[in-house]
Design an enzyme around this catalytic site. Structure first.
Site, PDB file in Angstrom:
ATOM      1  N   ARG A   1      -0.259  -6.826  -6.144  1.00 36.46           N
ATOM      2  CA  ARG A   1      -1.057  -7.184  -5.022  1.00 36.46           C
ATOM      3  C   ARG A   1      -1.019  -8.769  -4.888  1.00 36.46           C
ATOM      4  NH1 ARG A   1      -0.990  -2.370  -4.853  1.00 36.46           N
ATOM      5  NH2 ARG A   1      -2.748  -0.998  -4.387  1.00 36.46           N
TER       6      ARG A   1
ATOM      7  N   CYS B   1      -9.606  -0.834  -1.021  1.00 28.97           N
ATOM      8  CA  CYS B   1      -9.974  -1.139  -2.374  1.00 28.97           C
ATOM      9  C   CYS B   1     -10.419  -2.640  -2.543  1.00 28.97           C
ATOM     10  CB  CYS B   1      -8.940  -0.815  -3.789  1.00 28.97           C
ATOM     11  SG  CYS B   1      -8.773   0.578  -3.927  1.00 28.97           S
TER      12      CYS B   1
ATOM     13  N   GLU C   1      -9.772  -7.902  -4.752  1.00 27.08           N
ATOM     14  CA  GLU C   1      -8.279  -7.227  -3.928  1.00 27.08           C
ATOM     15  C   GLU C   1      -8.596  -7.942  -2.506  1.00 27.08           C
ATOM     16  OE1 GLU C   1      -5.829  -5.432  -2.136  1.00 27.08           O
ATOM     17  OE2 GLU C   1      -6.410  -3.809  -3.040  1.00 27.08           O
TER      18      GLU C   1
HETATM   19  N1  EPU Z   1     -11.413   7.483 -10.256  1.00 28.09           N
HETATM   20  C1  EPU Z   1     -12.619   7.892 -10.406  1.00 28.09           C
HETATM   21  N2  EPU Z   1     -13.770   7.652  -9.738  1.00 28.09           N
HETATM   22  C2  EPU Z   1     -13.225   6.966  -8.770  1.00 28.09           C
HETATM   23  C3  EPU Z   1     -12.079   6.473  -8.124  1.00 28.09           C
HETATM   24  C4  EPU Z   1     -10.970   6.738  -9.160  1.00 28.09           C
HETATM   25  O1  EPU Z   1     -12.776   8.471 -11.675  1.00 28.09           O
HETATM   26  O2  EPU Z   1     -14.489   6.895  -8.011  1.00 28.09           O
HETATM   27  C5  EPU Z   1     -10.241   7.702 -11.263  1.00 28.09           C
HETATM   28  C6  EPU Z   1      -9.467   8.897 -10.815  1.00 28.09           C
HETATM   29  O3  EPU Z   1      -9.801  10.075 -11.031  1.00 28.09           O
HETATM   30  C7  EPU Z   1      -8.044   8.438 -11.334  1.00 28.09           C
HETATM   31  C8  EPU Z   1      -8.220   6.869 -11.475  1.00 28.09           C
HETATM   32  O4  EPU Z   1      -9.411   6.649 -11.467  1.00 28.09           O
HETATM   33  O5  EPU Z   1      -8.015   9.119 -12.291  1.00 28.09           O
HETATM   34  C9  EPU Z   1      -7.233   6.154 -10.767  1.00 28.09           C
HETATM   35  O6  EPU Z   1      -7.554   6.405  -9.201  1.00 28.09           O
HETATM   36  P1  EPU Z   1      -6.585   6.255  -8.096  1.00 28.09           P
HETATM   37  O7  EPU Z   1      -5.690   7.188  -8.265  1.00 28.09           O
HETATM   38  O8  EPU Z   1      -7.634   6.538  -6.598  1.00 28.09           O
HETATM   39  O9  EPU Z   1      -6.126   5.013  -8.108  1.00 28.09           O
HETATM   40  P2  EPU Z   1      -6.869   3.669  -7.967  1.00 28.09           P
HETATM   41  O10 EPU Z   1      -6.241   2.899  -9.202  1.00 28.09           O
HETATM   42  O11 EPU Z   1      -8.163   3.600  -8.062  1.00 28.09           O
HETATM   43  C10 EPU Z   1      -4.908   2.408  -6.651  1.00 28.09           C
HETATM   44  C11 EPU Z   1      -4.725   1.544  -5.519  1.00 28.09           C
HETATM   45  C12 EPU Z   1      -4.967   2.114  -4.259  1.00 28.09           C
HETATM   46  C13 EPU Z   1      -3.954   3.198  -4.100  1.00 28.09           C
HETATM   47  C14 EPU Z   1      -3.865   4.273  -5.245  1.00 28.09           C
HETATM   48  C15 EPU Z   1      -2.951   5.048  -5.140  1.00 28.09           C
HETATM   49  C16 EPU Z   1      -5.557  -0.899  -6.363  1.00 28.09           C
HETATM   50  C17 EPU Z   1      -6.700  -1.426  -6.526  1.00 28.09           C
HETATM   51  N3  EPU Z   1      -5.839   0.473  -5.951  1.00 28.09           N
HETATM   52  O12 EPU Z   1      -6.142   3.014  -6.690  1.00 28.09           O
HETATM   53  O13 EPU Z   1      -4.776   1.058  -3.266  1.00 28.09           O
HETATM   54  O14 EPU Z   1      -4.090   3.660  -2.752  1.00 28.09           O
HETATM   55  O15 EPU Z   1      -3.751   3.322  -6.569  1.00 28.09           O
HETATM   56  O16 EPU Z   1      -1.607   4.791  -5.498  1.00 28.09           O
HETATM   57  O17 EPU Z   1      -4.734  -1.027  -6.869  1.00 28.09           O
HETATM   58  C18 EPU Z   1      -5.830  -0.856  -1.945  1.00 28.09           C
HETATM   59  O18 EPU Z   1      -4.843  -1.364  -2.164  1.00 28.09           O
HETATM   60  O19 EPU Z   1      -6.592  -1.087  -1.125  1.00 28.09           O
HETATM   61  C19 EPU Z   1      -5.781   0.652  -2.468  1.00 28.09           C
HETATM   62  C20 EPU Z   1      -6.720   1.380  -2.217  1.00 28.09           C
END
Ligand code: EPU
Length: 302
Positions: free
Chosen positions: A177, A226, A296
């Site tokens: 990012r 995010c 972000e």
């Molecule tokens: N999780 C929770 N509770 C929540 C959200 C997430 O427990 O409310 C847990 C999920 O169950 C999972 C882990 O946290 O085990 C990771 O969650 P997720 O797969 O949704 O990925 P993330 O790390 O929260 C990142 C990116 C997203 C992207 C997704 C999918 C960042 C900040 N976020 O989210 O990107 O869509 O992976 O690859 O890097 C963005 O850039 O705006 C964005 C949303």
């Protein structure tokens, strides 16, 4: 900010710029938050250096707007004008495995257009709102991919040299990012080199990513994606969720019930509410985990 000077107003059409007085940033951002200012819609790349020179010599501060999907803007009368590119036609031109894409092109439509022409790699970005230029600047990524991996060339306006330049992909650093572009560089066009894949196979990848996104993110609601970057080796969403903060709100700014790193505008949220919510959640995470979450979302705070 309102451009009143008749000399500037009359010079704009010749520079390929359409002036819209009193644009509402709340209508130009996916969060639906933001005050009022003049919007300059740019229809020609070549005259951008002259336009910026005109603004600079007249002491008019400006900001570049992409698709407005990763942005939180202050309320009220804003102290800068906003520049936005109008997409050129056609906005995507294919040449073998290369896609030459206008920065103002819609990201989702670009991914599907390339897919239909058997060019893949960007399946993970399906469902990410915004423009290709915005995705490029932030090095948008999801589901294990990032756009930077496919960038071969970028055309941009560089504020430092006050001119339009072409950079090769290996002259740019793409990190999580984050990119090496300066904050006031303006993305104009990009050439992506995409792997050949049968449309059917790409479509399958697109469906899987779409499904994952639908089941974990608040897609129908007003958000900026995010809010925080993930700290190394951890998930900001999971940490905020573990603290029981889903549904936590300040005014109409609210931590999503679906994904705790998405903060939604549940009605008439003001920028002030959203900023207070961000600061509050950051502080709670710091207290509980000793981690300083980094934004972000891009904040234009007047
Ligand atoms: N999780 C929770 N509770 C929540 C959200 C997430 O427990 O409310 C847990 C999920 O169950 C999972 C882990 O946290 O085990 C990771 O969650 P997720 O797969 O949704 O990925 P993330 O790390 O929260 C990142 C990116 C997203 C992207 C997704 C999918 C960042 C900040 N976020 O989210 O990107 O869509 O992976 O690859 O890097 C963005 O850039 O705006 C964005 C949303």
């Amino acid at each position: 900010m309102r451009i009143e000077n008749p000399r500037i107003v009359s010079a704009l059409p010749g520079l390929g710029v359409e002036l819209r007085h009193g644009a509402l940033l709340s209508e130009l951002t996916s969060l639906g938050i933001g005050g009022t200012t003049d919007l300059l819609r740019i229809k020609k790349h070549e005259t951008i250096p002259d336009l910026l020179n005109l603004l600079d010599v007249n002491g008019i501060p400006h900001k570049f707007l992409g698709g407005g999907s990763n942005l939180l803007v202050s309320d009220g009368e804003l102290p800068w004008v906003v520049l936005q590119l109008v997409p050129l036609e056609p906005d995507v031109v294919l040449e073998g495995n290369f896609a030459h894409v206008d920065a103002a092109a819609d990201l989702g439509r670009t991914v599907t257009f390339c897919a239909k022409n058997n060019l893949g790699g960007m399946e993970g970005l399906i469902g990410v709102p915004g423009t290709v230029g915005g995705a490029l600047r932030m090095n948008a990524g999801a589901y294990g991919m990032q756009i930077g991996s496919y960038v071969r060339e970028v055309k941009l306006y560089r504020a430092a040299g006050r001119k339009i330049e072409i950079l090769r992909g290996n002259q740019i650093s793409f990190e999580y990012r984050h990119t090496s572009f300066a904050p006031d560089d303006m993305m104009l066009a990009v050439t992506l080199e995409l792997p050949s894949k049968p449309f059917k196979e790409i479509l399958q990848g697109i469906r899987i990513c779409n499904e994952k996104r639908r089941s974990s993110q608040p897609l129908g609601q007003k958000s900026a994606g995010c809010i925080f970057k993930n700290p190394p080796g951890a998930s900001a969403g999971r940490m905020i969720d573990e603290l029981g903060l889903k549904g936590h709100s300040v005014g109409d700014a609210r931590v999503s019930d679906r994904h705790a790193n998405f903060f939604v505008n549940a009605g008439k949220a003001r920028a002030k509410d959203m900023l207070t919510l961000i600061a509050d959640v950051r502080e709670r995470v710091h207290k509980a985990y000793g981690v300083d979450l980094e934004n972000e979302v891009v904040v234009w705070n007047a």
